[in-house]
Write a protein that holds these residues in place. Structure first.
Motif, PDB file in Angstrom:
ATOM      1  N   LEU A  20       7.181   9.211   4.002  1.00  0.00           N
ATOM      2  CA  LEU A  20       8.347   8.667   4.681  1.00  0.00           C
ATOM      3  C   LEU A  20       7.946   7.570   5.906  1.00  0.00           C
ATOM      4  CD1 LEU A  20      11.206   8.256   5.206  1.00  0.00           C
ATOM      5  CD2 LEU A  20      11.335  10.210   6.622  1.00  0.00           C
ATOM      6  N   PRO A  21       7.012   7.652   6.744  1.00  0.00           N
ATOM      7  CA  PRO A  21       6.318   6.884   7.802  1.00  0.00           C
ATOM      8  C   PRO A  21       5.491   5.747   7.059  1.00  0.00           C
ATOM      9  CG  PRO A  21       5.146   9.094   7.951  1.00  0.00           C
ATOM     10  CD  PRO A  21       6.318   9.300   7.074  1.00  0.00           C
ATOM     11  N   GLY A  56      13.344  12.710   7.841  1.00  0.00           N
ATOM     12  CA  GLY A  56      12.496  13.509   7.070  1.00  0.00           C
ATOM     13  C   GLY A  56      13.435  14.798   7.107  1.00  0.00           C
ATOM     14  N   ARG A  57      13.767  15.339   7.985  1.00  0.00           N
ATOM     15  CA  ARG A  57      14.210  16.720   8.088  1.00  0.00           C
ATOM     16  C   ARG A  57      15.800  16.481   7.579  1.00  0.00           C
ATOM     17  NH1 ARG A  57      12.980  20.719   7.094  1.00  0.00           N
ATOM     18  NH2 ARG A  57      14.578  22.165   7.129  1.00  0.00           N
ATOM     19  N   LEU A  89       0.713  -1.129   0.035  1.00  0.00           N
ATOM     20  CA  LEU A  89       0.139   0.017   0.079  1.00  0.00           C
ATOM     21  C   LEU A  89       0.912   1.276   0.075  1.00  0.00           C
ATOM     22  CD1 LEU A  89      -3.035  -0.809   2.488  1.00  0.00           C
ATOM     23  CD2 LEU A  89      -3.192  -0.115   0.014  1.00  0.00           C
ATOM     24  N   GLY A  90       2.200   1.222   0.757  1.00  0.00           N
ATOM     25  CA  GLY A  90       2.761   2.301   0.680  1.00  0.00           C
ATOM     26  C   GLY A  90       3.615   2.574  -0.533  1.00  0.00           C
ATOM     27  N   TYR A  91       3.737   1.449  -1.112  1.00  0.00           N
ATOM     28  CA  TYR A  91       4.379   1.512  -2.613  1.00  0.00           C
ATOM     29  C   TYR A  91       3.508   2.219  -3.379  1.00  0.00           C
ATOM     30  CZ  TYR A  91       5.879  -0.659  -7.000  1.00  0.00           C
ATOM     31  OH  TYR A  91       6.232  -0.863  -8.309  1.00  0.00           O
ATOM     32  N   LEU A 129      17.919   5.914   3.088  1.00  0.00           N
ATOM     33  CA  LEU A 129      17.477   5.620   1.985  1.00  0.00           C
ATOM     34  C   LEU A 129      16.099   5.927   1.648  1.00  0.00           C
ATOM     35  CD1 LEU A 129      17.811   3.859  -0.784  1.00  0.00           C
ATOM     36  CD2 LEU A 129      16.583   1.752   0.294  1.00  0.00           C
ATOM     37  N   PHE A 130      15.019   5.756   2.431  1.00  0.00           N
ATOM     38  CA  PHE A 130      13.689   6.056   2.106  1.00  0.00           C
ATOM     39  C   PHE A 130      13.487   7.543   2.417  1.00  0.00           C
ATOM     40  CE2 PHE A 130      11.902   1.765   2.974  1.00  0.00           C
ATOM     41  CZ  PHE A 130      12.119   1.163   1.584  1.00  0.00           C
ATOM     42  N   GLY A 131      14.287   8.086   2.968  1.00  0.00           N
ATOM     43  CA  GLY A 131      14.402   9.594   3.631  1.00  0.00           C
ATOM     44  C   GLY A 131      14.538  10.548   2.204  1.00  0.00           C
ATOM     45  N   ALA A 132      15.813   9.980   1.486  1.00  0.00           N
ATOM     46  CA  ALA A 132      16.005  10.468   0.300  1.00  0.00           C
ATOM     47  C   ALA A 132      14.749  10.214  -0.946  1.00  0.00           C
ATOM     48  CB  ALA A 132      17.446   9.853  -0.442  1.00  0.00           C
ATOM     49  N   ALA A 133      14.254   8.845  -0.796  1.00  0.00           N
ATOM     50  CA  ALA A 133      13.203   8.566  -1.849  1.00  0.00           C
ATOM     51  C   ALA A 133      11.967   9.549  -1.347  1.00  0.00           C
ATOM     52  CB  ALA A 133      12.823   7.119  -1.605  1.00  0.00           C
TER      53      ALA A 133
END
Lengths: 223, 234
Positions: free
Chosen positions: B175-176, B80-81, A125-127, B160-164
């Motif tokens: 992000l969350p 995130g910041r 779902l996040g994807y 990784l996901f912060g940048a994404a």
């Protein structure tokens, strides 16, 4: 022309599904109590679970291929498969809950497999949310591919985590999903047939969704 | 390695100069710890062990979960910041024009985020011990190992996901959503290990979680090293 090619696949999926549902309700005998007629849901539940895993594996393959050669088709494949996968994961969870109520006495228990399926639903779902919120199309596809790969790579770890975390729970001893339930040979045959039927359905939905993505891309290019 | 350390140093300095990341993360996790502890029954932290009522969770079991959930939420805010400050002023694009490998930029960012988490935990720990009446002597030194492994996993995933997430329209929402399900093994592992430590003074049979978190760290660091370039590429 493309729709002409898809019609036989869609017809096959519909006919097979009709035959399958007929077999489930009119050919299969009732099981021993307490499974009674409720057990029939496994013919939907188990194939849905299978399709969910298959679909997310396809997301992984499409994502890797997209990152390797930037193929748009592979990106569409991954996106389409994630959507269909989320749908079947949801079906798997709902049918599981319907089955769990008479068997375990509650719609929801934190049984490891159930938990894992739920976490899978959250990951993909996040994807999909990310894809829906993306800005630049190319970049969104690339990052979505990274998410698809990371999501699939963590599934085994999540599996161990939820299994260990609830492993010592006292509820576990009374919950043995399917453990005390023996299937007759004809039921096993029907189950495998339903898995095949669902796979054809998955392929049909996937093909339709990819075609839609292609059309959307054409439209975008024309604009 | 030298480049990674230099990049980490750069990230630490530039984020420290803004003076907002660690204090905000620490205060946020403190707020959560406060909220968790105030909602517990009075004096619950000193409850006798084992728990007198069968089936009831001991407060010390909950405390481990509270600690790591607080830190996990704080990490989402902080990462995130840091990712937002990376994407401002095209810092990463600038670095990509040099001879630095994207994987090195990633490891530099992970190292900086790792240090931030450690600082937040150092600031939070006294309050955690105080509010939840946790016997501090039971925590040392295993909690250090739990924290180091968990921070590595959180920092790798967050970097990784912060940048994404920076390229999505609603960055703070994404992000969350991305981090939570992926981080589950680490958060579950850290909370189980900490609870075990606080209830019995040793991790005992739960030590296998160390391996799981370690494997998670390696997998996420590996994926990040390989895929970071696709995330930050124009």
């Amino acid at each position: 022309m493309k729709s002409a090619r898809l019609t036989p696949l869609a017809l096959l999926a519909s006919a097979a599904m009709l035959a399958g549902v007929f077999a489930i309700f009119f050919v299969m005998p009732d099981a021993e109590p307490p499974h009674g007629i409720v057990y029939r849901i496994i013919f939907i539940h188990v194939p849905s679970a299978w399709i969910a895993y298959l679909a997310f594996a396809v997301v992984l393959v499409g994502s890797i291929a997209h990152l390797r050669n930037g193929s748009k088709k592979m990106d569409w494949l991954a996106h389409a498969s994630a959507e269909v996968g989320v749908l079947f994961t949801a079906i798997c969870l709902v049918t599981g809950m319907v089955w769990a109520k008479p068997l375990w006495g509650a719609f929801w228990v934190w049984e490891p497999r159930l938990t894992l399926t739920f976490v899978l639903l959250l990951i993909y779902l996040g994807y999909l949310v990310f894809r829906a919120m993306g800005g630049d199309q190319e970049r969104t596809s690339r990052i979505a591919a990274v998410i698809g790969i990371t999501g699939f790579a963590t599934i085994p770890l999540i599996h161990f985590a939820v299994d260990w975390y609830r492993g010592h729970h006292p509820g576990r001893a009374v919950i043995r999903p399917g453990g005390d339930f023996q299937l007759e040979p004809e039921m096993v045959a029907t189950l495998f047939a339903m898995v095949a039927v669902f796979t054809v359905l998955y392929a049909t939905l996937l093909a339709l969704r990819i075609r839609l993505a292609g059309t959307a891309a054409q439209l975008e290019a024309l604009r | 390695m030298k480049k990674v350390l230099l990049l980490a140093y750069k990230d630490l300095r530039s984020d420290a100069r803004s003076k907002e990341i660690v204090p905000a993360m620490a205060v946020f996790s403190l707020c959560l710890t406060f909220l968790f502890s105030i909602t517990l029954p009075d004096g619950a932290g000193r409850a006798p062990l084992p728990v007198p009522v069968a089936g009831a969770a001991s407060v010390r079991e909950l405390a481990g979960t509270y600690l790591w959930v607080s830190i996990f939420f704080a990490s989402i805010i902080g990462f995130g910041r840091t990712a937002a400050s990376d994407s401002q002023g095209s810092r990463i694009e600038g670095l990509l024009l040099t001879t630095v490998d994207p994987a090195q930029i990633f490891f530099g960012r992970v190292a900086a985020n790792f240090v931030f988490l450690c600082l937040v935990e150092v600031a939070l720990m006294p309050f955690f011990i105080l509010f939840l009446s946790v016997p501090a002597s039971l925590l040392w030194p295993e909690l250090l190992l739990i924290a180091l492994l968990t921070n590595a996993g959180l920092a790798a995933t967050g970097s990784l996901f912060g940048a994404a997430s920076q390229f999505a329209r609603a960055k703070d929402l994404v992000l969350p959503l991305l981090m939570f399900p992926i981080m589950l093994p680490v958060v579950l592992g850290a909370s189980r290990l900490t609870s075990q430590l606080m209830s019995f003074g040793s991790v005992g049979p739960e030590a296998r979680w160390f391996i799981l978190i370690g494997v998670f760290d390696i997998v996420l660091l590996g994926i990040g090293a390989v895929t970071y370039e696709f995330v930050v590429q124009e």
